[in-house]
Enzyme design. Structure first.
Site, PDB file in Angstrom:
ATOM      1  N   ASP A 209      -1.533   2.483  10.677  1.00 36.64           N
ATOM      2  CA  ASP A 209      -0.134   2.562  11.065  1.00 36.64           C
ATOM      3  C   ASP A 209       0.455   3.913  10.641  1.00 36.64           C
ATOM      4  OD1 ASP A 209       1.626   0.134  12.173  1.00 36.64           O
ATOM      5  OD2 ASP A 209       2.927   1.426  10.990  1.00 36.64           O
TER       6      ASP A 209
ATOM      7  N   SER B 101       4.890  -7.436  14.818  1.00 35.06           N
ATOM      8  CA  SER B 101       4.027  -6.730  13.869  1.00 35.06           C
ATOM      9  C   SER B 101       4.167  -7.337  12.476  1.00 35.06           C
ATOM     10  CB  SER B 101       4.370  -5.243  13.843  1.00 35.06           C
ATOM     11  OG  SER B 101       5.708  -5.031  13.440  1.00 35.06           O
TER      12      SER B 101
ATOM     13  N   HIS C 279       7.181   1.783   8.437  1.00 33.67           N
ATOM     14  CA  HIS C 279       6.557   0.647   9.131  1.00 33.67           C
ATOM     15  C   HIS C 279       5.239   0.251   8.463  1.00 33.67           C
ATOM     16  CE1 HIS C 279       4.753  -1.515  12.654  1.00 33.67           C
ATOM     17  NE2 HIS C 279       5.999  -1.888  12.832  1.00 33.67           N
TER      18      HIS C 279
END
Length: 566
Positions: A105, A496, A173
């Site tokens: 990520d 997610s 994130h």
């Protein structure tokens, strides 16, 4: 690929093409002047100078694929999934010990307390930062920098940790996903990850090259990542786990609406092959496209018929791509009517057609790509690349000529790649699963709110374009409390989030099966099937379905089901 050629991997002057050389083992010898970067026994990446690269002159073009680009999909939860009960059972007490969790990520803030053990050492096994170029890259990747646990421990003991390990997460994130899946227990904050004793492998992805961003029309400042960079990330996690001789759960919090949505894009194939390895479990999100009106579906009866598809384009969305995928045996063509009333007559289907359309009364340009037989699927694809698109309603008349019922799908780019003001007027919430969520083997999850028992409103819906059941399961992913980059906590929602929660549960099952020796060759497919058997299912709903798959995850109920069947 040689040391002298490695600069091409990150250079914006070179184009990347993905090749699946299983279909033509001799293809590498048929491509002159290309630098070949082997990923594994199936896929390679080729690099060509952008200025001199002429796709039309290459006889092997059908075997080459431009990388798609992927974007980010974004305590009560642990109780809903049965994790608390698993920990409270003395015969199980699964916490992920001996396992690894891979997060591919935006990187990680390794300095946060949730990633530091009580003795001050890191719970991160390694970091591969693809954005920092050095000679300390892992394996045969030839790019990025790998940081070991020893180096991270040195950094944590230093006054300025980033002077020693400069890898960081500017987005947050990746940090959020890592904490949800395997964050350490922080009693004063009442927080702990699903698998708090698992260690982390972190891949910080490099941003997509500028030429791809221009082709697809990605807005400035929006994070996006190439398929081949993600494929390298998956491969790195698996190799690092093999080297450590430990089982691995991988969380992919990314997706793309490009491609056929059938599980046969390069990244989807790659993740399916990787997920089939023993000791590996891969989880992907379904995406957050369900309520954004970015998918259209129509079916045309036998004979020659047509339907009209209307698309509204917002003021801010000047450059973007729209794709039409036709199901066999239909052959489709289209005409176009612009918001100002300018008409482009019917563009007929042909085996291969590339055309540039310039509008006379407005400054819009549309680059059209027609492929009656797309090389990977055998289905028809029509891609329209809008440049300086005029706002307002565009109308497409889609024609079909077939002796059987013919259907087609149309997709717009995923969230953040365009605004909410661009959408199909006649939209369909189903078949909005992103890739690689449509891949066959990985566990694809949607998100729900464990407090209300309702599905996350923006969740993408199944099935795939070929009607394969996706998602398979639902996991907590609404108002999930997790740490931010500065160490504070806030609520996160998205599929997610659900994929990170599920990756932590996969680590618990790998601890039970592989680390403790109960199921030594455990892999993604049996893990998926075990979780499906134990899933919670409402008595008033038919399962599987396009929204929930086979139900919501409950790992404790899974073990209880096995005990009842002994």
């Amino acid at each position: 690929m040689t040391e002298e050629e490695r600069y091409k991997i990150t250079s914006n002057e070179y184009a990347d093409l993905i090749i699946d050389y299983r279909r033509n083992p001799l293809i590498l010898s048929q491509i002159p002047n290309a630098s070949v970067h082997m990923i594994n026994h199936t896929f390679a990446v080729l690099y060509f100078p952008i200025e001199s690269f002429d796709r039309r002159s290459m006889e092997v073009l059908e075997y080459l694929v431009d990388p798609y680009v992927c974007g980010l999909t974004s305590e009560e939860a642990l109780e809903a999934s049965g994790v608390d009960e698993i920990r409270g059972n003395p015969n199980l007490n699964l916490r992920g010990e001996g396992t690894l969790v891979g997060i591919i990520d935006t990187g990680i803030n390794y300095r946060l307390p949730v990633f530091v053990k009580e003795d001050g050492t890191t719970k991160i096994h390694s970091i591969w930062d693809q954005t920092i170029q050095s000679d300390h890259y892992p394996f045969e990747t030839f790019f990025g920098t790998e940081y070991t646990a020893d180096q991270i421990n040195q950094a944590l003991a230093a006054e300025n940790p980033l002077d020693i390990v400069p890898s960081d997460d500017e987005n947050g994130h990746g940090t959020m996903l890592a904490a949800i899946a395997a964050g350490r227990e922080i009693e004063q904050d009442n927080f702990y990850g699903v698998a708090p004793d698992a260690e982390l492998i972190i891949v910080k992805l490099m941003q997509a090259k500028e030429y791809l961003r221009e082709i697809i029309g990605i807005p400035e400042g929006v994070a996006c990542y190439q398929e081949n960079a993600i494929m390298w990330g998956v491969d790195y996690c698996i190799r690092a786990a093999r080297r450590a001789r430990r089982p691995l759960a991988i969380c992919l919090g990314l997706g793309t609406s490009q491609g056929p949505h059938d599980g046969y894009s390069p990244l989807s194939i790659f993740t399916s092959l990787s997920a089939s390895l023993p000791g590996v479990g891969i989880v992907t999100p379904v995406g957050n496209e369900g309520n954004l009106s970015r998918h259209h579906f129509s079916s045309i009866g036998p004979g020659e018929g047509s339907v009209v598809v209307e698309m509204n384009v917002g003021e801010r969305d000047k450059n973007f791509t729209m794709e039409l995928w036709g199901d066999n045996p239909g052959i489709f063509s289209m005409d176009i009517l612009s918001p100002s009333g300018e008409y482009i007559p019917r563009i007929t289907a042909s085996l291969r057609l590339d055309r540039r359309i310039s509008f006379l009364f407005e400054s819009t340009v549309i680059e059209t790509v027609f492929r009656t037989v797309e090389s990977g699927t055998g289905d028809q694809v029509i891609a329209l690349r809008f440049r300086n698109a005029s706002p307002g309603t565009w109308r497409f008349t889609i024609y079909s000529k077939s002796d059987l019922q013919s259907s087609f799908h149309m997709w717009l780019p995923m969230d953040d790649f365009i605004s909410h003001d661009t959408y199909f007027v006649q939209s369909d919430i189903y078949t909005t699963v992103l890739s690689p969520g449509s891949a066959t083997v990985p566990i694809t999850v949607t998100a729900y709110n464990p407090r209300t028992g309702t599905l996350y409103a923006n969740s993408s819906r199944g099935y795939t374009r070929l009607n394969k059941i996706k998602p398979e399961l639902a996991a907590p992913g609404v108002n999930y409390i997790a740490p931010t980059l500065d160490g504070s906590y806030r609520r996160f929602s998205g599929t997610s989030v659900a994929s990170a929660h599920t990756a932590g549960i996969v680590a618990l099952l790998l601890e039970y099966g592989v680390v403790r020796g109960n199921i030594p060759n455990l892999s993604t497919t049996p893990i998926k099937n075990y979780l499906i058997r134990g899933a919670n299912r409402s008595g008033t709903t038919t399962f599987p379905n396009r929204d929930w798959g086979f139900g919501s995850i409950d790992i404790f109920n899974m073990f209880r089901t096995f005990r009842a069947n002994v």
